[in-house]
Scaffold this motif. Structure first.
Motif, mmCIF file in Angstrom:
data_model
loop_
_atom_site.group_PDB
_atom_site.id
_atom_site.type_symbol
_atom_site.label_atom_id
_atom_site.label_comp_id
_atom_site.label_asym_id
_atom_site.label_seq_id
_atom_site.Cartn_x
_atom_site.Cartn_y
_atom_site.Cartn_z
ATOM 1 N N PRO A 1 0.774 -1.247 -0.102
ATOM 2 C CA PRO A 1 -0.106 0.092 0.080
ATOM 3 C C PRO A 1 0.754 1.464 -0.168
ATOM 4 C CG PRO A 1 -0.453 -1.288 1.896
ATOM 5 C CD PRO A 1 0.468 -2.165 1.263
ATOM 6 N N LYS A 2 2.117 1.146 0.540
ATOM 7 C CA LYS A 2 3.048 2.256 0.461
ATOM 8 C C LYS A 2 4.045 2.371 -0.761
ATOM 9 C CE LYS A 2 1.615 5.002 3.783
ATOM 10 N NZ LYS A 2 1.086 6.438 3.412
ATOM 11 N N GLU B 1 11.591 11.238 -5.376
ATOM 12 C CA GLU B 1 12.497 12.253 -5.619
ATOM 13 C C GLU B 1 13.542 12.664 -4.762
ATOM 14 O OE1 GLU B 1 9.865 15.849 -6.150
ATOM 15 O OE2 GLU B 1 9.023 15.105 -8.029
ATOM 16 N N HIS B 2 12.933 12.441 -3.342
ATOM 17 C CA HIS B 2 13.957 12.671 -2.080
ATOM 18 C C HIS B 2 15.150 11.633 -2.317
ATOM 19 C CE1 HIS B 2 15.168 13.585 1.985
ATOM 20 N NE2 HIS B 2 14.921 12.172 2.440
ATOM 21 N N TYR B 3 14.697 10.156 -2.671
ATOM 22 C CA TYR B 3 15.448 9.166 -2.735
ATOM 23 C C TYR B 3 16.597 9.428 -3.832
ATOM 24 C CZ TYR B 3 16.998 3.978 -3.115
ATOM 25 O OH TYR B 3 17.580 3.072 -3.076
ATOM 26 N N SER B 4 16.316 10.032 -4.860
ATOM 27 C CA SER B 4 16.951 10.199 -5.960
ATOM 28 C C SER B 4 17.953 11.386 -5.744
ATOM 29 C CB SER B 4 16.252 10.598 -7.319
ATOM 30 O OG SER B 4 17.219 11.097 -8.396
ATOM 31 N N GLY C 1 15.000 4.754 8.281
ATOM 32 C CA GLY C 1 14.434 5.782 9.069
ATOM 33 C C GLY C 1 13.721 6.752 8.306
ATOM 34 N N ASP C 2 14.607 7.251 7.413
ATOM 35 C CA ASP C 2 13.957 8.253 6.435
ATOM 36 C C ASP C 2 12.862 7.903 5.685
ATOM 37 O OD1 ASP C 2 14.543 11.024 5.604
ATOM 38 O OD2 ASP C 2 15.879 10.417 4.297
ATOM 39 N N ALA C 3 12.799 6.711 5.039
ATOM 40 C CA ALA C 3 11.698 6.188 4.374
ATOM 41 C C ALA C 3 10.335 6.091 5.564
ATOM 42 C CB ALA C 3 11.941 4.642 4.128
ATOM 43 N N ALA C 4 10.545 5.758 6.727
ATOM 44 C CA ALA C 4 9.468 5.772 7.592
ATOM 45 C C ALA C 4 8.711 7.255 7.934
ATOM 46 C CB ALA C 4 10.084 5.285 9.167
ATOM 47 N N LYS C 5 9.679 8.212 7.828
ATOM 48 C CA LYS C 5 9.200 9.582 7.834
ATOM 49 C C LYS C 5 8.086 9.901 6.564
ATOM 50 C CE LYS C 5 13.265 11.179 9.838
ATOM 51 N NZ LYS C 5 14.620 11.919 9.342
ATOM 52 N N LYS D 1 6.856 2.790 7.000
ATOM 53 C CA LYS D 1 7.523 2.075 8.058
ATOM 54 C C LYS D 1 7.811 0.805 8.239
ATOM 55 C CE LYS D 1 4.871 5.512 10.825
ATOM 56 N NZ LYS D 1 3.554 5.925 11.975
ATOM 57 N N TYR D 2 7.003 -0.237 7.312
ATOM 58 C CA TYR D 2 7.628 -1.486 7.443
ATOM 59 C C TYR D 2 7.716 -2.013 5.863
ATOM 60 C CZ TYR D 2 5.233 -1.081 11.811
ATOM 61 O OH TYR D 2 4.808 -0.552 13.040
ATOM 62 N N GLY D 3 8.827 -2.844 5.690
ATOM 63 C CA GLY D 3 9.030 -3.253 4.430
ATOM 64 C C GLY D 3 9.794 -4.674 4.320
#
Length: 203
Positions: free
Chosen positions: A19-20, A46-49, A85-89, A93-95
């Motif tokens: 879902p995310k 975009e942030h990841y890139s 941690g950044d992804a959780a923001k 949160k889970y992957g």
């Protein structure tokens, strides 16, 4: 069912598990996947890139080091940039990270959700779908002589009518050869088919 239709069907089955969002890099060769799909939120993408996270992502490092599946929370690879941690923001949160295939043609995927950990049966089903995607997108080992001739004409800049005349066939027969080459290479366009044929060293 064509290969592209099979790919679409498998992706539609994977969607509800993430879902995310998800990322799937199929048959990574020479540091780039031959095909990739991702449904992450645009702001995260975009942030990841912008942060060049692909070079530092612990899930990708893990994917190159082993085959299988692992929850992000159990990731043994260091994450000094706190990418997870950044992804959780961003709500991820889970992957779960997944890796399939030999190192020379590795498929790496990540699925995410924001509400809870993935359970074992979900991971098993996702793994099965990723393995199927890996198998049906295996690059062909060869093309037919007719497909190679047609693609070479396009590579040399010939228009369809001129290429057909050069090969001594009708224009519709020439177009049919291009269609079969696109199907075999799982390409949407002739230009993409030509690029893939070169990458796979089939021309």
């Amino acid at each position: 069912m064509s290969a592209r239709a099979e790919i679409s069907a498998l992706l539609s089955k994977l969607g509800p598990f993430a879902p995310k969002g998800y990322f799937i890099g199929l048959h990574i060769r020479f540091a780039a996947p031959i095909m990739q799909f991702q449904t992450y939120d645009e702001a995260w993408a975009e942030h990841y890139s912008a942060k060049a996270y692909a070079l530092r992502d612990p899930t990708i490092a893990w994917g190159f080091s082993t085959n299988g599946a692992i929850r992000w929370s159990a990731m043994p690879v260091p994450d000094p940039f706190d990418i997870l941690g950044d992804a959780a923001k961003f709500g991820m949160k889970y992957g779960v990270a997944l890796s399939v295939g030999p190192l020379s043609s590795r498929t790496i995927a990540g699925m995410t959700r924001g509400d809870r950990e993935y359970n074992d049966s979900e991971i098993e089903e996702i793994s099965k779908l990723i393995r199927q995607l890996h198998e049906i997108t295996e690059p062909p080992e060869s093309l037919t002589r007719a497909q190679i001739e047609a693609l070479r004409c396009i590579a040399e800049g010939d228009r369809h009518a001129a290429a057909a005349a050069k090969l001594g066939i009708t224009e519709s027969a020439f177009k049919a050869r291009l269609i079969s080459a696109r199907e075999r290479l799982m390409a949407r366009t002739t230009a993409e088919a030509l690029q893939r044929a070169k990458e796979y060293r089939l021309l």
